[in-house]
Design an enzyme around this catalytic site. Structure first.
Site, PDB file in Angstrom:
ATOM      1  N   ASN A 241       0.858  -1.191   0.000  1.00  0.00           N
ATOM      2  CA  ASN A 241       0.000   0.000   0.000  1.00  0.00           C
ATOM      3  C   ASN A 241       0.893   1.239   0.000  1.00  0.00           C
ATOM      4  O   ASN A 241       1.440   1.600   1.032  1.00  0.00           O
ATOM      5  CB  ASN A 241      -0.900  -0.057   1.252  1.00  0.00           C
ATOM      6  CG  ASN A 241      -1.781   1.176   1.386  1.00  0.00           C
ATOM      7  OD1 ASN A 241      -1.865   1.986   0.464  1.00  0.00           O
ATOM      8  ND2 ASN A 241      -2.427   1.306   2.526  1.00  0.00           N
ATOM      9  N   TRP A 242       0.991   1.849  -1.160  1.00  0.00           N
ATOM     10  CA  TRP A 242       1.916   2.984  -1.300  1.00  0.00           C
ATOM     11  C   TRP A 242       1.334   4.269  -0.731  1.00  0.00           C
ATOM     12  O   TRP A 242       2.021   5.281  -0.647  1.00  0.00           O
ATOM     13  CB  TRP A 242       2.299   3.195  -2.763  1.00  0.00           C
ATOM     14  CG  TRP A 242       3.044   2.040  -3.378  1.00  0.00           C
ATOM     15  CD1 TRP A 242       3.440   0.883  -2.754  1.00  0.00           C
ATOM     16  CD2 TRP A 242       3.491   1.928  -4.736  1.00  0.00           C
ATOM     17  NE1 TRP A 242       4.097   0.065  -3.641  1.00  0.00           N
ATOM     18  CE2 TRP A 242       4.150   0.685  -4.870  1.00  0.00           C
ATOM     19  CE3 TRP A 242       3.392   2.747  -5.854  1.00  0.00           C
ATOM     20  CZ2 TRP A 242       4.701   0.242  -6.069  1.00  0.00           C
ATOM     21  CZ3 TRP A 242       3.940   2.329  -7.051  1.00  0.00           C
ATOM     22  CH2 TRP A 242       4.591   1.088  -7.159  1.00  0.00           C
ATOM     23  N   LYS A 243       0.038   4.244  -0.426  1.00  0.00           N
ATOM     24  CA  LYS A 243      -0.640   5.440   0.111  1.00  0.00           C
ATOM     25  C   LYS A 243      -0.411   6.638  -0.821  1.00  0.00           C
ATOM     26  O   LYS A 243      -0.357   6.459  -2.031  1.00  0.00           O
ATOM     27  CB  LYS A 243      -0.180   5.687   1.552  1.00  0.00           C
ATOM     28  CG  LYS A 243      -0.312   4.414   2.401  1.00  0.00           C
ATOM     29  CD  LYS A 243      -0.107   4.618   3.852  1.00  0.00           C
ATOM     30  CE  LYS A 243      -0.262   3.293   4.573  1.00  0.00           C
ATOM     31  NZ  LYS A 243      -0.153   3.416   6.009  1.00  0.00           N
TER      32      LYS A 243
ATOM     33  N   HIS B 130      -9.455   0.967   4.711  1.00  0.00           N
ATOM     34  CA  HIS B 130      -8.171   1.203   5.382  1.00  0.00           C
ATOM     35  C   HIS B 130      -8.383   2.215   6.502  1.00  0.00           C
ATOM     36  O   HIS B 130      -9.157   3.161   6.366  1.00  0.00           O
ATOM     37  CB  HIS B 130      -7.127   1.710   4.383  1.00  0.00           C
ATOM     38  CG  HIS B 130      -5.771   1.765   4.994  1.00  0.00           C
ATOM     39  ND1 HIS B 130      -5.392   2.799   5.821  1.00  0.00           N
ATOM     40  CD2 HIS B 130      -4.736   0.891   4.971  1.00  0.00           C
ATOM     41  CE1 HIS B 130      -4.161   2.556   6.258  1.00  0.00           C
ATOM     42  NE2 HIS B 130      -3.739   1.405   5.759  1.00  0.00           N
TER      43      HIS B 130
ATOM     44  N   GLU C 272      -6.866   4.703   7.455  1.00  0.00           N
ATOM     45  CA  GLU C 272      -6.706   6.122   7.131  1.00  0.00           C
ATOM     46  C   GLU C 272      -7.950   6.686   6.448  1.00  0.00           C
ATOM     47  O   GLU C 272      -8.119   7.894   6.361  1.00  0.00           O
ATOM     48  CB  GLU C 272      -5.435   6.309   6.275  1.00  0.00           C
ATOM     49  CG  GLU C 272      -4.202   6.174   7.168  1.00  0.00           C
ATOM     50  CD  GLU C 272      -2.998   5.527   6.522  1.00  0.00           C
ATOM     51  OE1 GLU C 272      -2.905   5.517   5.283  1.00  0.00           O
ATOM     52  OE2 GLU C 272      -2.147   5.016   7.280  1.00  0.00           O
TER      53      GLU C 272
ATOM     54  N   GLU D 235      -5.466  -4.930  10.760  1.00  0.00           N
ATOM     55  CA  GLU D 235      -4.444  -3.902  10.964  1.00  0.00           C
ATOM     56  C   GLU D 235      -4.777  -3.099  12.220  1.00  0.00           C
ATOM     57  O   GLU D 235      -5.581  -2.144  12.154  1.00  0.00           O
ATOM     58  CB  GLU D 235      -4.409  -2.942   9.771  1.00  0.00           C
ATOM     59  CG  GLU D 235      -4.108  -3.618   8.455  1.00  0.00           C
ATOM     60  CD  GLU D 235      -3.621  -2.602   7.424  1.00  0.00           C
ATOM     61  OE1 GLU D 235      -2.440  -2.625   7.116  1.00  0.00           O
ATOM     62  OE2 GLU D 235      -4.424  -1.781   6.972  1.00  0.00           O
TER      63      GLU D 235
ATOM     64  N   GLY E 122       2.192   2.323  10.756  1.00  0.00           N
ATOM     65  CA  GLY E 122       3.157   3.411  10.578  1.00  0.00           C
ATOM     66  C   GLY E 122       3.850   3.838  11.859  1.00  0.00           C
ATOM     67  O   GLY E 122       4.487   4.882  11.909  1.00  0.00           O
TER      68      GLY E 122
ATOM     69  N   SER F  40       3.248  -2.096  10.562  1.00  0.00           N
ATOM     70  CA  SER F  40       4.683  -2.140  10.852  1.00  0.00           C
ATOM     71  C   SER F  40       5.328  -3.492  10.565  1.00  0.00           C
ATOM     72  O   SER F  40       6.203  -3.935  11.313  1.00  0.00           O
ATOM     73  CB  SER F  40       4.945  -1.695  12.293  1.00  0.00           C
ATOM     74  OG  SER F  40       4.523  -0.354  12.466  1.00  0.00           O
TER      75      SER F  40
ATOM     76  N   GLY G 287       2.749  -1.089   4.388  1.00  0.00           N
ATOM     77  CA  GLY G 287       2.763   0.327   4.024  1.00  0.00           C
ATOM     78  C   GLY G 287       4.187   0.789   3.781  1.00  0.00           C
ATOM     79  O   GLY G 287       4.766   0.584   2.713  1.00  0.00           O
ATOM     80  N   GLY G 288       4.797   1.386   4.806  1.00  0.00           N
ATOM     81  CA  GLY G 288       6.133   1.987   4.680  1.00  0.00           C
ATOM     82  C   GLY G 288       7.149   1.100   3.975  1.00  0.00           C
ATOM     83  O   GLY G 288       7.837   1.544   3.048  1.00  0.00           O
TER      84      GLY G 288
HETATM   85  P1  PGA Z   1       2.755   0.267   7.752  1.00  0.00           P
HETATM   86  O1  PGA Z   1       1.293   0.478   7.112  1.00  0.00           O
HETATM   87  O2  PGA Z   1       3.315  -1.001   7.184  1.00  0.00           O
HETATM   88  O3  PGA Z   1       3.533   1.491   7.325  1.00  0.00           O
HETATM   89  O4  PGA Z   1       2.572   0.184   9.229  1.00  0.00           O
HETATM   90  C1  PGA Z   1       0.431  -0.602   6.937  1.00  0.00           C
HETATM   91  C2  PGA Z   1      -0.830  -0.125   6.273  1.00  0.00           C
HETATM   92  O5  PGA Z   1      -1.223   1.030   6.466  1.00  0.00           O
HETATM   93  O6  PGA Z   1      -1.480  -0.884   5.532  1.00  0.00           O
END
Ligand code: PGA
Length: 260
Positions: A11-13, A99, A101, A171, A177, A217, A238-239
């Protein structure tokens, strides 16, 4: 009895520029030409503007491409929204829904998320429905009921024959994050609970086919332990998905978990 192929999403956001995105996608696509990669499904979730480029790039490869979100509407006067058919036309086969966010950051409700899930599967997409408790809910000891409620509400009206189009991403919001992941045991306990609820809502064979991935994470250093859990079927990253080397190491961890 479990023949679930692991699934790893990147997930590149709202990250990457056009060239960087293409380069990152190419690095993943090229590396997944290897034999070990056949033991893990991989889906990239780039920002909307890069989807068709990356969709084209990935079209002859095993790498899947997905939207980070999808509209609950078919088409029409919905400024800023992206429909399931637009995703399909951009080379996507999957979409994220719910998600954190969006669920917590933008206040998307369970009923809206359920409408998105239903619309996406009606139009032929696979859906990765994201669920997870916030820190205060965890500290109050309510994680399981919060997540159970999100799963039940998100899948309301989804028929058993469509369950094969669904995967779930657990999640915990406090882990996204933050560098702080759920312990492998905690992740396993939640995934087991989700699967038990799916069994009640549908039936055991259908529930045992649903992939439940963990997100929050995940990095190369913790991926092996998390993916070794029997009900953890990969990850939503994500990251670490913005770094080809780290993302590939995570995919490799998921692929090896399926070989064991
Ligand atoms: P993260 O994000 O790996 O940066 O914690 C995961 C996600 O938001 O799907």
């Amino acid at each position: 009895m479990d023949a679930r192929q692991p699934l790893v999403g990147g997930n590149w956001k709202m990250n990457t520029g056009p060239e960087e995105a293409l380069e990152l996608a190419r690095a993943i696509i090229d590396a997944l030409d290897a034999d070990w990669a056949q033991r893990c499904d991989v889906c990239l979730f780039p920002p909307f503007p890069w989807l068709s480029h990356i969709g084209r790039e990935a079209s002859d490869s095993p790498v899947l491409v997905g939207g980070q979100d999808v509209s609950d509407k078919i088409s029409g006067a919905y400024t800023g929204q992206v429909s399931a058919s637009m995703l399909l036309n951009s080379g996507c086969t999957m979409t994220l829904v719910g998600h954190s966010e969006r669920r917590h950051g933008l206040g998307e409700s369970d009923s809206l998320l359920n409408a998105k899930v239903r619309q996406a599967i009606a139009e032929g997409l696979q859906v990765m429905l994201c669920v997870g408790e916030q820190l205060a809910e965890r500290e109050a000891g309510h994680s399981e009921e919060v997540v159970a409620q999100q799963v039940a509400a998100g899948l309301e009206g989804v028929l058993k024959e469509d369950l094969s189009r669904i995967s779930l991403a657990y999640e915990p919001v406090w882990a996204i994050g933050t560098g702080r992941n759920a312990s492998p045991e905690d992740a396993q306990a939640m995934h087991r609970r989700i699967r038990a609820d799916l069994e009640k809502q549908y039936d055991a064979p259908s529930a045992s086919g649903v992939r439940i991935v963990y997100g929050g994470s995940v990095k190369p250093s913790n991926a092996d332990d998390i993916f070794a859990q029997p009900d953890v079927d990969g990850g939503l990253i994500g990251g670490a998905s913005l770094d080809a080397e780290a993302f590939l190491a995570i995919i490799q961890a998921a692929a090896s978990s399926s070989a064991s």
